[in-house]
Write a protein that holds these residues in place. Structure first.
Motif, PDB file in Angstrom:
ATOM      1  N   VAL A 108       0.853  -1.182   0.000  1.00 57.03           N
ATOM      2  CA  VAL A 108       0.000   0.000   0.000  1.00 57.03           C
ATOM      3  C   VAL A 108       0.892   1.236   0.000  1.00 57.03           C
ATOM      4  CG1 VAL A 108      -1.746   1.276   1.275  1.00 57.03           C
ATOM      5  CG2 VAL A 108      -1.840  -1.223   1.200  1.00 57.03           C
ATOM      6  N   PHE A 109       0.645   2.106  -0.969  1.00 58.22           N
ATOM      7  CA  PHE A 109       1.356   3.370  -1.097  1.00 58.22           C
ATOM      8  C   PHE A 109       0.320   4.478  -0.900  1.00 58.22           C
ATOM      9  CE2 PHE A 109       3.608   0.200  -3.532  1.00 58.22           C
ATOM     10  CZ  PHE A 109       4.932   0.414  -3.201  1.00 58.22           C
ATOM     11  N   PRO A 110       0.209   5.010   0.321  1.00 60.86           N
ATOM     12  CA  PRO A 110      -0.852   5.986   0.613  1.00 60.86           C
ATOM     13  C   PRO A 110      -0.869   7.201  -0.316  1.00 60.86           C
ATOM     14  CG  PRO A 110       0.235   5.310   2.635  1.00 60.86           C
ATOM     15  CD  PRO A 110       1.027   4.740   1.498  1.00 60.86           C
ATOM     16  N   ARG A 111       0.300   7.579  -0.839  1.00 57.59           N
ATOM     17  CA  ARG A 111       0.364   8.745  -1.732  1.00 57.59           C
ATOM     18  C   ARG A 111       0.429   8.343  -3.205  1.00 57.59           C
ATOM     19  NH1 ARG A 111       4.455  10.559   2.286  1.00 57.59           N
ATOM     20  NH2 ARG A 111       3.244  11.659   3.846  1.00 57.59           N
ATOM     21  N   ALA A 112      -0.043   7.165  -3.500  1.00 59.27           N
ATOM     22  CA  ALA A 112      -0.010   6.680  -4.888  1.00 59.27           C
ATOM     23  C   ALA A 112      -0.906   7.547  -5.766  1.00 59.27           C
ATOM     24  CB  ALA A 112      -0.472   5.226  -4.942  1.00 59.27           C
ATOM     25  N   GLU A 113      -0.479   7.666  -7.011  1.00 58.46           N
ATOM     26  CA  GLU A 113      -1.295   8.389  -7.975  1.00 58.46           C
ATOM     27  C   GLU A 113      -2.595   7.614  -8.198  1.00 58.46           C
ATOM     28  OE1 GLU A 113       0.380  10.278 -11.141  1.00 58.46           O
ATOM     29  OE2 GLU A 113       2.197  10.801 -10.066  1.00 58.46           O
ATOM     30  N   PRO A 114      -3.635   8.269  -8.687  1.00 56.13           N
ATOM     31  CA  PRO A 114      -4.883   7.546  -8.938  1.00 56.13           C
ATOM     32  C   PRO A 114      -4.637   6.340  -9.845  1.00 56.13           C
ATOM     33  CG  PRO A 114      -5.209   9.904  -9.199  1.00 56.13           C
ATOM     34  CD  PRO A 114      -3.736   9.687  -9.003  1.00 56.13           C
ATOM     35  N   PRO A 115      -5.337   5.245  -9.589  1.00 53.24           N
ATOM     36  CA  PRO A 115      -5.086   4.028 -10.370  1.00 53.24           C
ATOM     37  C   PRO A 115      -5.442   4.195 -11.839  1.00 53.24           C
ATOM     38  CG  PRO A 115      -7.041   3.766  -9.015  1.00 53.24           C
ATOM     39  CD  PRO A 115      -6.416   5.077  -8.627  1.00 53.24           C
ATOM     40  N   ILE A 116      -4.620   3.584 -12.675  1.00 55.07           N
ATOM     41  CA  ILE A 116      -4.896   3.543 -14.110  1.00 55.07           C
ATOM     42  C   ILE A 116      -5.145   2.083 -14.460  1.00 55.07           C
ATOM     43  CG2 ILE A 116      -3.975   3.927 -16.426  1.00 55.07           C
ATOM     44  CD1 ILE A 116      -2.210   6.132 -15.184  1.00 55.07           C
ATOM     45  N   TYR A 117      -6.355   1.808 -14.889  1.00 52.91           N
ATOM     46  CA  TYR A 117      -6.700   0.446 -15.268  1.00 52.91           C
ATOM     47  C   TYR A 117      -6.581   0.295 -16.769  1.00 52.91           C
ATOM     48  CZ  TYR A 117      -8.674  -0.162 -10.600  1.00 52.91           C
ATOM     49  OH  TYR A 117      -8.838  -0.260  -9.249  1.00 52.91           O
ATOM     50  N   VAL A 118      -5.967  -0.787 -17.198  1.00 53.32           N
ATOM     51  CA  VAL A 118      -5.879  -1.081 -18.627  1.00 53.32           C
ATOM     52  C   VAL A 118      -7.144  -1.806 -19.039  1.00 53.32           C
ATOM     53  CG1 VAL A 118      -4.574  -2.286 -20.411  1.00 53.32           C
ATOM     54  CG2 VAL A 118      -3.377  -1.110 -18.562  1.00 53.32           C
ATOM     55  N   GLY A 119      -7.593  -2.695 -18.184  1.00 50.96           N
ATOM     56  CA  GLY A 119      -8.869  -3.359 -18.399  1.00 50.96           C
ATOM     57  C   GLY A 119      -8.752  -4.729 -19.014  1.00 50.96           C
ATOM     58  N   SER A 120      -9.212  -5.718 -18.285  1.00 52.73           N
ATOM     59  CA  SER A 120      -9.297  -7.083 -18.777  1.00 52.73           C
ATOM     60  C   SER A 120     -10.539  -7.701 -18.156  1.00 52.73           C
ATOM     61  CB  SER A 120      -8.058  -7.894 -18.369  1.00 52.73           C
ATOM     62  OG  SER A 120      -8.261  -9.254 -18.683  1.00 52.73           O
ATOM     63  N   PRO A 121     -11.513  -8.043 -18.980  1.00 50.80           N
ATOM     64  CA  PRO A 121     -12.754  -8.595 -18.413  1.00 50.80           C
ATOM     65  C   PRO A 121     -12.564  -9.971 -17.770  1.00 50.80           C
ATOM     66  CG  PRO A 121     -12.788  -8.687 -20.808  1.00 50.80           C
ATOM     67  CD  PRO A 121     -11.552  -7.947 -20.426  1.00 50.80           C
ATOM     68  N   ARG A 122     -11.476 -10.660 -18.098  1.00 52.23           N
ATOM     69  CA  ARG A 122     -11.270 -12.014 -17.582  1.00 52.23           C
ATOM     70  C   ARG A 122     -10.676 -12.053 -16.180  1.00 52.23           C
ATOM     71  NH1 ARG A 122      -7.889 -15.545 -21.477  1.00 52.23           N
ATOM     72  NH2 ARG A 122      -8.173 -16.970 -19.745  1.00 52.23           N
ATOM     73  N   TYR A 123      -9.966 -10.986 -15.781  1.00 55.94           N
ATOM     74  CA  TYR A 123      -9.213 -11.022 -14.534  1.00 55.94           C
ATOM     75  C   TYR A 123      -9.490  -9.796 -13.669  1.00 55.94           C
ATOM     76  CZ  TYR A 123      -6.314 -14.371 -17.141  1.00 55.94           C
ATOM     77  OH  TYR A 123      -5.864 -15.434 -17.873  1.00 55.94           O
ATOM     78  N   LEU A 124      -9.317  -9.974 -12.369  1.00 53.26           N
ATOM     79  CA  LEU A 124      -9.231  -8.828 -11.471  1.00 53.26           C
ATOM     80  C   LEU A 124      -7.901  -8.150 -11.779  1.00 53.26           C
ATOM     81  CD1 LEU A 124     -10.315 -10.481  -8.093  1.00 53.26           C
ATOM     82  CD2 LEU A 124     -11.668  -8.915  -9.498  1.00 53.26           C
ATOM     83  N   GLU A 125      -7.875  -6.821 -11.725  1.00 53.26           N
ATOM     84  CA  GLU A 125      -6.651  -6.100 -12.073  1.00 53.26           C
ATOM     85  C   GLU A 125      -6.143  -5.290 -10.884  1.00 53.26           C
ATOM     86  OE1 GLU A 125      -5.107  -2.627 -15.170  1.00 53.26           O
ATOM     87  OE2 GLU A 125      -6.988  -3.656 -15.572  1.00 53.26           O
ATOM     88  N   ILE A 126      -4.837  -5.370 -10.675  1.00 50.19           N
ATOM     89  CA  ILE A 126      -4.178  -4.542  -9.679  1.00 50.19           C
ATOM     90  C   ILE A 126      -3.260  -3.593 -10.436  1.00 50.19           C
ATOM     91  CG2 ILE A 126      -2.626  -4.468  -7.699  1.00 50.19           C
ATOM     92  CD1 ILE A 126      -3.553  -7.276  -6.962  1.00 50.19           C
ATOM     93  N   PRO A 127      -3.439  -2.276 -10.250  1.00 54.84           N
ATOM     94  CA  PRO A 127      -2.566  -1.320 -10.933  1.00 54.84           C
ATOM     95  C   PRO A 127      -1.111  -1.473 -10.472  1.00 54.84           C
ATOM     96  CG  PRO A 127      -4.500  -0.222 -10.031  1.00 54.84           C
ATOM     97  CD  PRO A 127      -4.485  -1.607  -9.479  1.00 54.84           C
ATOM     98  N   THR A 128      -0.200  -1.065 -11.333  1.00 55.92           N
ATOM     99  CA  THR A 128       1.230  -1.164 -11.026  1.00 55.92           C
ATOM    100  C   THR A 128       1.827   0.225 -10.898  1.00 55.92           C
ATOM    101  OG1 THR A 128       1.854  -1.201 -13.356  1.00 55.92           O
ATOM    102  CG2 THR A 128       1.426  -3.327 -12.309  1.00 55.92           C
ATOM    103  N   GLN A 129       3.003   0.259 -10.333  1.00 58.87           N
ATOM    104  CA  GLN A 129       3.771   1.499 -10.310  1.00 58.87           C
ATOM    105  C   GLN A 129       5.242   1.155 -10.334  1.00 58.87           C
ATOM    106  OE1 GLN A 129       2.562   3.675  -6.802  1.00 58.87           O
ATOM    107  NE2 GLN A 129       4.518   3.355  -5.818  1.00 58.87           N
ATOM    108  N   SER A 130       6.022   2.086 -10.863  1.00 57.76           N
ATOM    109  CA  SER A 130       7.466   1.894 -10.900  1.00 57.76           C
ATOM    110  C   SER A 130       8.019   2.023  -9.494  1.00 57.76           C
ATOM    111  CB  SER A 130       8.129   2.930 -11.797  1.00 57.76           C
ATOM    112  OG  SER A 130       7.750   2.721 -13.134  1.00 57.76           O
ATOM    113  N   THR A 131       9.141   1.357  -9.275  1.00 57.48           N
ATOM    114  CA  THR A 131       9.783   1.440  -7.969  1.00 57.48           C
ATOM    115  C   THR A 131      11.153   2.075  -8.109  1.00 57.48           C
ATOM    116  OG1 THR A 131      10.778  -0.728  -8.248  1.00 57.48           O
ATOM    117  CG2 THR A 131       8.659  -0.646  -7.117  1.00 57.48           C
ATOM    118  N   GLY A 132      11.824   2.203  -7.019  1.00 57.87           N
ATOM    119  CA  GLY A 132      13.182   2.714  -7.016  1.00 57.87           C
ATOM    120  C   GLY A 132      14.121   1.817  -7.789  1.00 57.87           C
TER     121      GLY A 132
END
Length: 155
Positions: A108-132
């Motif tokens: 959990v990143f409390p200051r994460a940017e709003p999620p961007i979903y690419v969208g896949s009807p077959r799966y639940l999606e978790i947004p990603t973010q770059s790391t250090g």
């Protein structure tokens, strides 16, 4: 062990290189193993010139102690949506600097940017973010190794 597991497939779309991530790599939530990578591919997305890297993961529902909840927090669509709104993101982390092996980290990143979903009807999606990790690798190329060696020799 898979005979008794209850895997829930999910999808993550990475924009960064996944070099070092393999099928079978662990998926961890704050360091606790809760699943593994099941598939890695390339995807063209409408309206974008860049290729994305969809990574299919499976989260094992048995990895959670639910204490009376009807389903584990990350595998229930409504609870997952709330977690993502609260900053849940998937990142790539280094499991071993020696081998370069990566794993998927959920945190959990409390200051994460709003999620961007690419969208896949077959799966639940978790947004990603770059790391250090990505920034670290980019900065490695800027290090003047010959000069460092020279300075160490002088010392």
């Amino acid at each position: 062990a898979r005979l008794f597991s209850r895997p829930v497939p999910m999808i993550l779309y990475f924009r960064d290189s996944v070099n070092g991530l393999t099928i079978g790599s662990p998926v961890k939530y704050r360091g606790v193993a809760i699943g593994q990578v099941r598939g890695i591919s390339l995807a063209a997305v409408a309206g974008s010139e860049a290729l994305l890297i969809p990574v299919i993961i499976e989260i094992d529902e048995r990895a959670f102690h639910t204490d009376g909840l009807s389903s584990p927090p990350l595998t229930d669509p409504e609870q997952l949506k709330k977690a993502v709104e609260g900053g849940l993101r998937a990142t790539l982390e280094t499991e071993s600097l020696v081998t370069g092996r990566l794993f998927v980290s959920l945190d959990v990143f409390p200051r994460a940017e709003p999620p961007i979903y690419v969208g896949s009807p077959r799966y639940l999606e978790i947004p990603t973010q770059s790391t250090g990790l990505v920034e670290f690798i980019k900065n490695l190329s800027k290090i003047d190794l010959p000069r460092m060696v020279e300075q160490l020799n002088q010392i």
